[in-house]
Write a protein that holds these residues in place. Structure first.
Motif, PDB file in Angstrom:
ATOM      1  N   LEU A 292       0.634  -1.124   0.022  1.00 33.83           N
ATOM      2  CA  LEU A 292       0.066  -0.171  -0.012  1.00 33.83           C
ATOM      3  C   LEU A 292       0.712   1.321   0.371  1.00 33.83           C
ATOM      4  CD1 LEU A 292      -2.841  -1.123   2.611  1.00 33.83           C
ATOM      5  CD2 LEU A 292      -3.182  -0.470  -0.043  1.00 33.83           C
ATOM      6  N   SER A 293       1.951   1.427   0.399  1.00 33.75           N
ATOM      7  CA  SER A 293       2.816   2.443   1.213  1.00 33.75           C
ATOM      8  C   SER A 293       3.195   2.525  -0.482  1.00 33.75           C
ATOM      9  CB  SER A 293       3.826   1.729   1.916  1.00 33.75           C
ATOM     10  OG  SER A 293       3.496   1.733   3.154  1.00 33.75           O
ATOM     11  N   VAL A 294       3.472   1.880  -1.235  1.00 36.35           N
ATOM     12  CA  VAL A 294       4.447   1.753  -2.351  1.00 36.35           C
ATOM     13  C   VAL A 294       3.305   1.971  -3.495  1.00 36.35           C
ATOM     14  CG1 VAL A 294       5.315   0.449  -5.159  1.00 36.35           C
ATOM     15  CG2 VAL A 294       6.189   0.120  -2.696  1.00 36.35           C
ATOM     16  N   PHE A 295       1.897   1.576  -3.172  1.00 31.13           N
ATOM     17  CA  PHE A 295       1.078   2.650  -4.157  1.00 31.13           C
ATOM     18  C   PHE A 295       0.753   3.808  -4.041  1.00 31.13           C
ATOM     19  CE2 PHE A 295      -3.740   2.756  -4.504  1.00 31.13           C
ATOM     20  CZ  PHE A 295      -4.020   3.224  -5.615  1.00 31.13           C
ATOM     21  N   PHE A 296       0.970   3.955  -3.120  1.00 31.60           N
ATOM     22  CA  PHE A 296       0.148   5.690  -2.558  1.00 31.60           C
ATOM     23  C   PHE A 296       1.489   6.313  -2.696  1.00 31.60           C
ATOM     24  CE2 PHE A 296      -2.910   3.851   0.463  1.00 31.60           C
ATOM     25  CZ  PHE A 296      -4.143   4.606  -0.731  1.00 31.60           C
ATOM     26  N   MET A 297       2.929   5.962  -2.854  1.00 28.55           N
ATOM     27  CA  MET A 297       3.657   6.754  -2.958  1.00 28.55           C
ATOM     28  C   MET A 297       4.046   6.648  -4.410  1.00 28.55           C
ATOM     29  SD  MET A 297       7.607   5.586  -2.949  1.00 28.55           S
ATOM     30  CE  MET A 297       7.664   4.844  -1.662  1.00 28.55           C
ATOM     31  N   LEU A 298       3.474   6.051  -5.664  1.00 27.39           N
ATOM     32  CA  LEU A 298       3.222   6.071  -6.844  1.00 27.39           C
ATOM     33  C   LEU A 298       2.595   7.226  -7.343  1.00 27.39           C
ATOM     34  CD1 LEU A 298       3.586   2.229  -8.522  1.00 27.39           C
ATOM     35  CD2 LEU A 298       5.290   4.232  -8.910  1.00 27.39           C
ATOM     36  N   ILE A 299       0.934   7.449  -6.585  1.00 24.98           N
ATOM     37  CA  ILE A 299       0.462   8.072  -6.621  1.00 24.98           C
ATOM     38  C   ILE A 299       1.043  10.020  -5.763  1.00 24.98           C
ATOM     39  CG2 ILE A 299      -2.076   8.981  -5.664  1.00 24.98           C
ATOM     40  CD1 ILE A 299      -2.307   6.436  -7.307  1.00 24.98           C
ATOM     41  N   TYR A 300       1.490   9.684  -4.869  1.00 29.50           N
ATOM     42  CA  TYR A 300       2.062  10.719  -4.948  1.00 29.50           C
ATOM     43  C   TYR A 300       2.923  11.477  -5.776  1.00 29.50           C
ATOM     44  CZ  TYR A 300       5.225  14.097  -2.460  1.00 29.50           C
ATOM     45  OH  TYR A 300       5.769  14.651  -2.030  1.00 29.50           O
ATOM     46  N   MET A 301       3.870  10.658  -6.528  1.00 36.12           N
ATOM     47  CA  MET A 301       4.483  11.212  -7.561  1.00 36.12           C
ATOM     48  C   MET A 301       3.770  11.785  -9.142  1.00 36.12           C
ATOM     49  SD  MET A 301       8.192  11.082  -6.427  1.00 36.12           S
ATOM     50  CE  MET A 301       9.018  11.483  -8.222  1.00 36.12           C
TER      51      MET A 301
END
Length: 301
Positions: free
Chosen positions: A6-15
């Protein structure tokens, strides 16, 4: 494992949001900056939008560098980017409230002498108000950086035992004072924005009702424009209120474990910023015209 994914997913959304807002801010600054260079002058609203575009651009880069530096424990002084983010965040609040106050004063049709005086003066005041917003943000950030430096010095002191009651009380006082100052310096511009937007919506609603009463049975386009303006103001109000609450929760560090949901929270904050920037661009006739031209060129290609 699930939390990591989930952290990786939201990190991509953030980018993705980072790239979107960077593009939006760059477009605002380039379009309005080019006009300023060509005409050697800029209307007050465009001055505020340009300042907000520069502020958002710096805010996004400082946020990205600070977040990745702290998350991956990179070996550089990432805390300075946190100070820059705090400065640009405070400034963006004041610039947004200034934009709301400007529209409220210009559009309001009160006959009170104070409003008439403000209406006549507000255009001349904008450069000074921009400078005032910059100074308030600078002073607040200097206090924050000083408090942070003092706390770091206390923590690293070797002459006192770590469980010293005096030291712990002093640290707690500085943290509480710093948090209170951050909240106050954001609450004031938010209340200005809230009061200006609500007043402007009330004035437009009353004016729309009067127009409908006067033109009963005669369809005209002006009420539709007023209705669209009211909807836009309502969306602005909701978005900025949610943004204020998310930043407030982040400062106070309440409701949830920030470490587990750090990137999700960042994605929520900058999703609101992205939508707010999009609406600001659509509210400007010049920027809207450029966006349409870009879309047509892409379709033609």
């Amino acid at each position: 494992m699930i939390t990591s994914q989930l952290s990786v997913f939201f990190m991509l959304i953030y980018m993705l949001e980072f790239l979107t807002i960077t593009g939006q801010s760059s477009l605002i600054v380039i379009v309005l900056g080019r006009e300023w260079v060509q005409t050697q002058r800029l209307p007050p609203v465009d001055m505020i939008l340009t300042s907000l575009g520069i502020c958002r651009f710096c805010q996004l880069w400082s946020s990205m560098l600070h977040n990745f530096g702290s998350h991956f424990h990179l070996n550089y002084n990432f805390w300075c980017f946190g100070i820059i983010w705090q400065f640009t965040n405070i400034l963006s609040f004041w610039l947004t409230s200034l934009l709301a106050v400007f529209y409220c004063v210009k559009v309001s049709f009160f006959s009170h002498p104070i409003f008439l005086w403000m209406k006549w003066r507000i255009v001349r005041w904008v450069p000074r108000l921009l400078l005032g917003s910059l100074l308030v943000s600078c002073v607040s950030t200097i206090f924050s950086a000083t408090s942070y430096y003092i706390i770091i010095q206390f923590i690293s002191m070797k002459d006192f035992p770590r469980n010293s009651t005096m030291l712990e009380r002093l640290e707690a006082f500085l943290w509480d004072f710093s948090t209170l100052r951050q909240v106050v310096v954001l609450v004031i511009p938010f209340l200005l924005f809230l009061a200006s937007t609500v007043l402007l919506m009330a004035l437009l609603s009353r004016h729309l009702k009067q127009m409908k009463d006067l033109h009963t049975g005669h369809p005209i386009s002006s009420p539709e424009a007023h209705s669209a303006a009211l909807r836009s103001l309502g969306i602005f109000l909701i978005l900025f209120t949610f943004y204020f609450l998310t930043v407030l929760v982040s400062i106070l560090d309440v409701l949830f474990n920030k470490e587990s949901w750090f990137w999700a929270w960042e994605a929520i904050i900058y999703a609101l910023v992205s939508i707010h920037s999009t609406l600001l661009m659509l509210s400007s006739a010049k920027l809207k015209r450029v966006l349409k031209a870009r879309c047509w060129s892409l379709e033609a290609a």
